[in-house]
Scaffold this active site. Sequence first.
Site, PDB file in Angstrom:
ATOM      1  NE  ARG A  84      22.444  -2.697 -76.548  1.00 39.14           N
ATOM      2  CZ  ARG A  84      21.889  -3.868 -76.371  1.00 39.14           C
ATOM      3  NH1 ARG A  84      21.746  -4.360 -75.173  1.00 39.14           N
ATOM      4  NH2 ARG A  84      21.463  -4.594 -77.390  1.00 39.14           N
TER       5      ARG A  84
ATOM      6  CG  ASP B 255      20.556   4.319 -72.192  1.00 33.61           C
ATOM      7  OD1 ASP B 255      21.022   4.780 -71.147  1.00 33.61           O
ATOM      8  OD2 ASP B 255      20.722   4.810 -73.307  1.00 33.61           O
TER       9      ASP B 255
ATOM     10  CE  LYS C 213      27.062   5.527 -76.201  1.00 37.33           C
ATOM     11  NZ  LYS C 213      25.723   5.345 -75.671  1.00 37.33           N
ATOM     12  CG  ASN C 214      25.468   5.261 -81.239  1.00 41.93           C
ATOM     13  OD1 ASN C 214      25.724   5.024 -80.065  1.00 41.93           O
ATOM     14  ND2 ASN C 214      24.277   5.671 -81.634  1.00 41.93           N
TER      15      ASN C 214
END
Length: 441
Positions: free
Chosen positions: A97, A121, A22-23
Site C-alpha cells: 500500500r 491490510d 512505520k507510517n
Amino acid sequence: MNAFEIHGGKPLKGEIIPQGAKNEALQILAAVLLTPEKVTVSNIPDIVDVNKLIALLGDLGVTIERLSKDTYTFEAKNINLEFFQSQQFKSKGGSLRGSIMIVGPLLARFGKAAIPKPGGDKIGRRRLDTHFLGFEKLGAKFNYNAETSFFNVDATNLQGTYILLDEASVTGTANVVMAAVLAKGTTTIYNAACEPYLQQLCKMLNRMGAKISGIGSNLLTIEGVSELGGTDHRLLPDMIEIGSFIGLAAMTASEITIKDVHFEELGIIPNVFRRLGIDFERRGDDIYIPSQANYEIDTFIDGSILTIADAPWPGFTPDLLSIILVVATQAKGNVMIHQKMFESRLFFVDKLIDMGAQIILCDPHRATVMGLNKQVQLRGIEMTSPDIRAGVSLLIAALSASGTSIIHAIEQIERGYQDIDIRLRSLGAEIKRIDAMPKSH
C-alpha cells in the site's frame, strides 16, 4: 507456515525501545525521490512493508547504502522511468500500500508516474481518491485502467492552487504536499492532516529547500521551488508501538519502562490509556508503567459509559483502537469502542470472545466491552492474525492469558513490528516461532 506459540499469564519486566515509526518511514522514503542529492535517514524500522519500499526505490534506480541496521543513504540521481510499465513493478507495487506514496514525488520531479492499485491490510475500503483529486487540482491528468489495475498519471505542468481535501487523509496530504513543493506558484491545502509524521515530512522538505508554512495546522501553504537538495532525517519512535507496550504492561500486570518516546509528539494517546485506569509516569522522555493488579475505566462526567472513538489527529489514532479494546477486556467497568474510519477492523473480537472476553459486537464499527477486572483470566486458544494491529492486540491478549496460544499468519504482525518476539523475550515473555498450519474450520 510461521506462527507464534505463546505461554501466557506471567508478568514481564524491563525496558523496551520503540522502533522507528512505520507510517512516517513510508512518507520519508518516498520523499528521497524529490532530489538527485543524497538523503540520509535513520531510525528506519526493519519491517516488511518498509523493506519492500526500499527495494522498490532500488528497482527505480535509487542508489542505496545501508550504513547500519537502521540508517540508510539514498541518492535518486538516475531514475529509470521505464520501470513503471514493467510487470515487475506491477507485482511489487501492487503488494504494498505504501507504494502509492511515490506518485507525488515522481509527478513533481518528472511530470509523470504510474502505479498499480496498491494492496495492504484487509480492514475495509481505503480510498485513494484524496490523492488523485489533489494531483488533479494541481493540473495532473490521470486515468485508471480497470483491466490492468493501473493508474497512469501525466503532470507535465503542475501549477499551485487552492485545494480543499475531501478528507484529512495523512497519506493523501503527504502525497499532495510532495507534488506541490516543485509546482509553479503557491498551493494552499485546507483540511490537511496534521499528525506528527506529516509534520516531520514537512520539516524535512523545508530543510531540503521547500517553502512550507502552517506546519502542525490543517492549513498548509506551499510556495513552489525549482529544486530540492539533500538532508539528514531521523524518524520519530512509533506511537502505535508505544501505545501497544502501555497496553501490554497493563494487561500482564508488568513493570515496564518504554524508552525515548518523544512524549510531546504522543498527543492524546497517554490520556486515553489513563481513562482506562492505567497508571504510568513520565520520567524524562521515558514512560514508566508500574505493575498494576487492577485498573478501572473512567466514565463521562454525567456517569454514562465511556466511549472511545478514533478521529483525525489530534484525535485518537484508529491504529490503537484494537489495543484499547483488548486492554479494556481486563479492566473494571465498561466501554464502547467506536471505530469510525474502517468498517472491518473490529471483526477480530470473535477471537477474544473465544478466549473468554465479554464483548458485544454491535455492528462493524462499534463494540461494547464489559471488563472482567482480572477476576477471570483469558484462556489461550489457536487463532489467526487478520491484520497488523489486530495481530498485536491478539498477541497482547495471549501474553495475558492462561495456557498456550498459537497465532498464525504472523507475517501480518511482522509487516509492522520489528523483531517483536525477540524484544518481548527480553522482557521475560515466553514466545517462540514455530512451523504450524492453521486448523481448517
